[in-house]
Structures are given as structure tokens and as C-alpha cells.
Motif scaffolding. Structure first.
Motif, short mmCIF file in Angstrom:
data_model
loop_
_atom_site.label_atom_id
_atom_site.label_comp_id
_atom_site.label_asym_id
_atom_site.label_seq_id
_atom_site.Cartn_x
_atom_site.Cartn_y
_atom_site.Cartn_z
N ILE A 24 49.50 17.16 56.34
CA ILE A 24 50.04 18.26 55.55
C ILE A 24 50.84 19.12 56.51
O ILE A 24 50.35 19.48 57.58
CB ILE A 24 48.91 19.06 54.90
N SER A 25 52.08 19.45 56.18
CA SER A 25 52.95 20.12 57.14
C SER A 25 53.35 21.51 56.65
O SER A 25 53.74 21.68 55.50
CB SER A 25 54.21 19.27 57.36
N GLU A 26 53.23 22.49 57.53
CA GLU A 26 53.62 23.87 57.25
C GLU A 26 54.30 24.45 58.49
O GLU A 26 54.10 23.97 59.61
CB GLU A 26 52.41 24.75 56.91
N ASP A 27 55.08 25.50 58.28
CA ASP A 27 55.61 26.22 59.43
C ASP A 27 54.49 26.90 60.22
O ASP A 27 54.47 26.85 61.45
CB ASP A 27 56.61 27.29 58.98
N VAL A 28 53.58 27.55 59.49
CA VAL A 28 52.50 28.30 60.13
C VAL A 28 51.18 27.93 59.47
O VAL A 28 51.07 27.94 58.24
CB VAL A 28 52.71 29.82 60.02
N VAL A 29 50.18 27.62 60.29
CA VAL A 29 48.81 27.45 59.81
C VAL A 29 47.97 28.57 60.39
O VAL A 29 47.94 28.77 61.61
CB VAL A 29 48.22 26.08 60.19
N VAL A 30 47.31 29.32 59.53
CA VAL A 30 46.40 30.39 59.94
C VAL A 30 44.98 29.88 59.74
O VAL A 30 44.62 29.46 58.63
CB VAL A 30 46.63 31.66 59.11
N VAL A 31 44.17 29.94 60.78
CA VAL A 31 42.79 29.48 60.70
C VAL A 31 41.89 30.71 60.64
O VAL A 31 41.77 31.46 61.61
CB VAL A 31 42.41 28.61 61.92
N GLY A 32 41.28 30.95 59.48
CA GLY A 32 40.40 32.11 59.29
C GLY A 32 40.79 32.89 58.07
O GLY A 32 41.98 33.20 57.87
N GLY A 33 39.81 33.25 57.23
CA GLY A 33 40.12 33.88 55.94
C GLY A 33 39.68 35.31 55.79
O GLY A 33 39.55 35.80 54.67
N SER A 36 56.86 28.82 55.63
CA SER A 36 55.83 28.25 54.77
C SER A 36 54.49 28.42 55.49
O SER A 36 54.39 28.16 56.69
CB SER A 36 56.10 26.78 54.47
N VAL A 37 53.48 28.87 54.77
CA VAL A 37 52.22 29.27 55.41
C VAL A 37 51.04 28.64 54.68
O VAL A 37 51.00 28.61 53.44
CB VAL A 37 52.06 30.80 55.41
N ARG A 38 50.08 28.17 55.45
CA ARG A 38 48.82 27.70 54.89
C ARG A 38 47.68 28.42 55.61
O ARG A 38 47.66 28.48 56.85
CB ARG A 38 48.65 26.20 55.04
#
Length: 435
Positions: free
Chosen positions: A17-26, A43-45
Motif C-alpha cells: 500500500i503506497s502513500e506519501d506519508v505514513v503516520v504510526v500512532g493514533g 496522501s496520508v495514512r
């Protein structure tokens, strides 16, 4: 669990799965990072494993309540920012970023929160009877301000031992508040099991079956004794909390407010809902319920190419141009410790600590505990550095409790640091990813 770098050859082939930015933590930091990254057009996930720690928090949003030396309460937190150590997260991001972060928070929270009209901290009573300096507070708590000199009655429930209203009232009185405060414990109109969750109380007031609200008001009325405002634990309705608060106020003929509580915190859950609604609106994709367990890098080892997420024993790759680590500190399990070492478990980022674990804490229970400031050491772009001060990964940034250098609990600064570092880390990641 140690961090596990991978190469594509060492795992089962899966289309990433491809995104510009992946943030780990909610949590607050992760939400802030994802929102600010999305504002750049990236694009952010957001990948989050467990339920957010917001449900364990009071719902009060702090900037700085006390200095690192313990001085306070701080009247104007912005005035105090310039006196913080150079390695403090606020010193790294700067005052402008803190102000921008709180402007973003105010926009997201809307009319749920107050306090944005001034730089000065408000003073709010807590369920333990302390008076807490805070920058933003739920609208439902507004009539509980300690700067208000009207007499106060605190009301607790027999079946809710987490809030001892008479004890809280005694503590507030001993703290020298400029009004009389009394506390009373009453029976809630509906009977629940001794271990009933606060949501049971809240939903009963929401639904108002058997006139629960009126019966509660009738019970409290005889205890008013001249009090001009009444504080209840923060459970006055789940989805209709403002309606419940207003109806009780009308029936009692005095202003009613909620006292911020510990976990599970309905105020924290309401804030979580507002933040995740904003993430949806911003187009952030959310993957919840599965932990990030490792990563892959390019051939140089200097850039993360993939975050690996464990989905029922199968490692699913999330490709990212930029990554933000916002998994929290020791409490949020973003940092793990054993008798031998302190680790950041996903990317293996360096966490400075003494080899002797007896140096991690102070013998005084309320002393200056080194473990309270454990975290990664970021550069001026919030990229974690190694033991020699070199950037760990060129495209990894950190935000929130994982960033070291501040004792969030003692300073009353955790949510503000999460917002400010999240904003800067997310914006830098989004900008770089879209260049």
C-alpha cells in the motif's frame, strides 16, 4: 521486542500500500501529524494499533502548567517557553509552531472547547481536588473555573468510587480557592453493577428513561445550601452531554459543569471523535487494529521505504516516502523497557539511558525521575538521531511522547507537545514527500 529491519526478499511478497506519508500512532500527536501532512497536499495514512490514549486522559489540553524546575502554576505559558532548556521539545519547534498547533486544534475542536480567546492558562478542578492549569478545556467544564468566586457543590455517586466528592472538596478548600466548596455523595437514580462503566451512567442520562435527570436533580437539590454552581463527574451524557448539562442546570436553578475525570474519560473520547472526524474530512486513510512491527530500507539503509504491519501473523507492507513516528512514550508503549535496556521497538531508534537501571529513577517518589524524560533525541527537523548525533533515517520524524527531553506529567505539557511536534513533523514530512 527489538526493531526488525527487513528486505523485500525476507518476507512473503505482497503488493504494498503506497502513500506519501505514513503516520504510526493514533493519539493527539499522530492525529496532528496526519492533519498537517494532509494540508500540504500529500496522501496520508495513519496506522494505529490499540485504542488511543485519549480515552485515558482528562480531556484538558495543556501547553505548560509548571516549569521543569517545578515553579507554577504558570500564568502565561507562552512567556515561559523561552526559559525552557534547548533540548525541550518546545525549544526545538519554537513558539510559532505551538501557536499554529493550537490554532489548528481550535479549528478541529470547534465549540467543544474553550480557552482560545486568551494566552493565559485557565485553572480547572480535577476529580482529585487539585486545581490544574490548562490552555483549553471542554465547554461543559466552563462553570467550574477556579477564577470564578461563586460557591461550589461537588456531587459524586455511591456506585462511582473514582470520584470522592467530599474529599475533592476538602482538597480544593485546602488549596485556598476563593470560594466555599462542599462535596456530597448521593445514589445515582438508576442502579448499576459496582463495576459499571461510566458510559452506563452517561447513556442513562442521554436516554432519560424514567426521568433520570429530574430524579437526579431532585436528589441534589436538597444539598445545594446556597451553592451557585454544581460539579458532576464528566459523565453527563454521551452524545447529548450539552443537553443533559443544560437540563440539570435548569432544574436545579444553578450552573452545572463537568469535573474532568480519569480513565475511561468521556471528555477524552469526545475529543478523539472530533479528531478522527477531522482526519476523515481531510482525506486521511486510517488503518486501525494492527501493530507496526518493522520496516524496510533502501540499499543505503538511510531511508525507510516500507513500514511493516502485522495483520494476523502476515506482514503487510505500507510503502511511504516519509514516515512519522507518534507511538507515545513509556505509557503509550512507544518505548519499551526491560531490566537491561530501553528501546524504541519499531525502528530501533536510539533512546539515551544509563546502563545502570537504578539511575533511571529518583528515590523520592515525587523526585526528578530520569525515566520521565526518556525518548528519542531529534534534530531541528524532528528526525531521531543515534548515539553519535547522526540522523537515524533521512525520512523518519518523531512527534509526541516518543520525543525525549520533557517530563510531560510534571510540567502538564503533554498534549501541547503532542500537538506542536505533530504539526511540525507532519508538515515537514508532507512538504518533503510532495516536492
Amino acid at each position: 521486542m527489538a526493531a526488525r529491519p527487513r528486505t523485500a526478499e525476507t518476507r512473503e511478497a505482497t503488493v504494498p500500500i503506497s502513500e506519501d506519508v505514513v503516520v504510526v500512532g493514533g493519539g493527539i500527536a499522530g492525529a496532528s501529524a496526519a492533519l498537517s501532512a494532509a494540508e500540504t497536499g500529500a496522501s496520508v495514512r495513519l496506522v494505529t494499533y490499540k485504542k488511543s490514549t485519549m480515552r485515558f486522559a482528562s480531556g484538558l489540553i495543556d501547553i505548560l502548567g509548571y516549569t521543569p524546575d517545578g515553579d507554577g502554576p504558570v500564568a502565561d505559558p507562552y512567556d515561559a517557553l523561552g526559559e525552557l532548556p534547548d533540548n525541550h521539545p518546545y525549544s526545538i519547534v519554537g513558539e510559532d509552531a505551538v501557536r499554529e498547533a493550537f490554532a489548528m486544534f481550535d479549528e478541529v475542536a470547534g465549540d467543544l472547547y474553550l480557552g482560545g480567546h486568551t494566552d493565559t492558562n485557565a485553572l480547572l478542578p480535577t476529580h482529585g481536588g487539585t486545581v490544574k492549569p490548562t490552555a483549553r478545556y471542554p465547554k461543559t467544564a466552563r462553570h467550574g473555573l477556579a477564577s470564578d468566586d461563586r460557591d461550589m457543590l461537588l456531587v459524586g455517586f455511591e456506585s462511582l468510587p473514582d470520584f470522592d466528592a467530599p474529599l475533592a472538596a476538602d482538597h480544593m478548600g485546602a488549596a485556598g480557592v476563593p470560594f466555599d466548596v462542599d462535596g456530597v455523595t448521593v445514589e445515582f437514580p438508576e442502579r448499576f453493577r459496582a463495576d459499571a462503566k461510566v458510559t452506563r451512567f452517561a447513556k442513562a442520562l442521554d436516554n432519560d428513561e424514567k426521568s433520570v435527570r429530574r430524579r437526579l436533580a431532585k436528589t441534589v437539590e436538597s444539598h445545594l445550601d446556597g451553592a451557585e454552581r454544581v460539579g458532576f463527574p464528566a459523565l453527563l451524557g454521551d452524545v447529548k452531554n450539552e443537553e443533559v448539562r443544560e437540563s440539570l442546570s435548569e432544574m436545579l436553578g444553578v450552573d452545572v459543569f463537568e469535573v474532568p475525570m480519569g480513565p475511561p474519560s468521556l471528555a477524552g473520547l469526545r475529543l478523539e471523535d472530533a479528531l478522527f472526524d477531522a482526519l476523515d474530512e481531510a482525506g486521511v486513510r486510517i488503518s486501525a487494529g494492527n501493530p507496526a512491527v518493522g520496516y524496510e530500507t533502501d540499499e543505503s539503509g538511510e531511508r525507510i521505504t516500507t513500514v511493516l504491519v502485522d495483520q494476523k501473523g502476515r506482514e503487510t507492507p505500507y510503502h511511504a516516502e516519509q514516515v512519522v513516528l507518534a507511538t507515545g512514550g513509556l505509557v503509550g508503549k512507544g518505548i519499551e523497557s526491560s531490566r537491561e535496556a530501553v528501546e524504541e521497538p519499531i525502528f530501533g531508534c536510539h533512546i539515551p539511558h544509563s546502563e545502570d537501571r537504578y539511575d533511571w529513577f529518583d528515590l523520592d517518589a515525587f523526585g526528578d525521575h530520569p525515566f520521565a524524560k526518556f525518548g528519542v533525541v531529534p534534530d531541528d527537523e524532528l528526525r531521531p538521531t543515534d548515539a553519535e548525533g547522526n540522523v537515524e533515517f533521512a525520512n523518519l520524524r518523531a512527534a509526541g511522547g516518543i520525543v525525549g527531553g520533557a517530563d510531560f506529567a510534571a510540567e502538564k505539557s503533554g498534549s501541547g507537545i503532542s500537538l506542536a511536534t505533530g504539526l511540525v513533523a507532519g508538515r515537514n514530512a508532507g512538504t518533503e514527500a510532495t516536492q
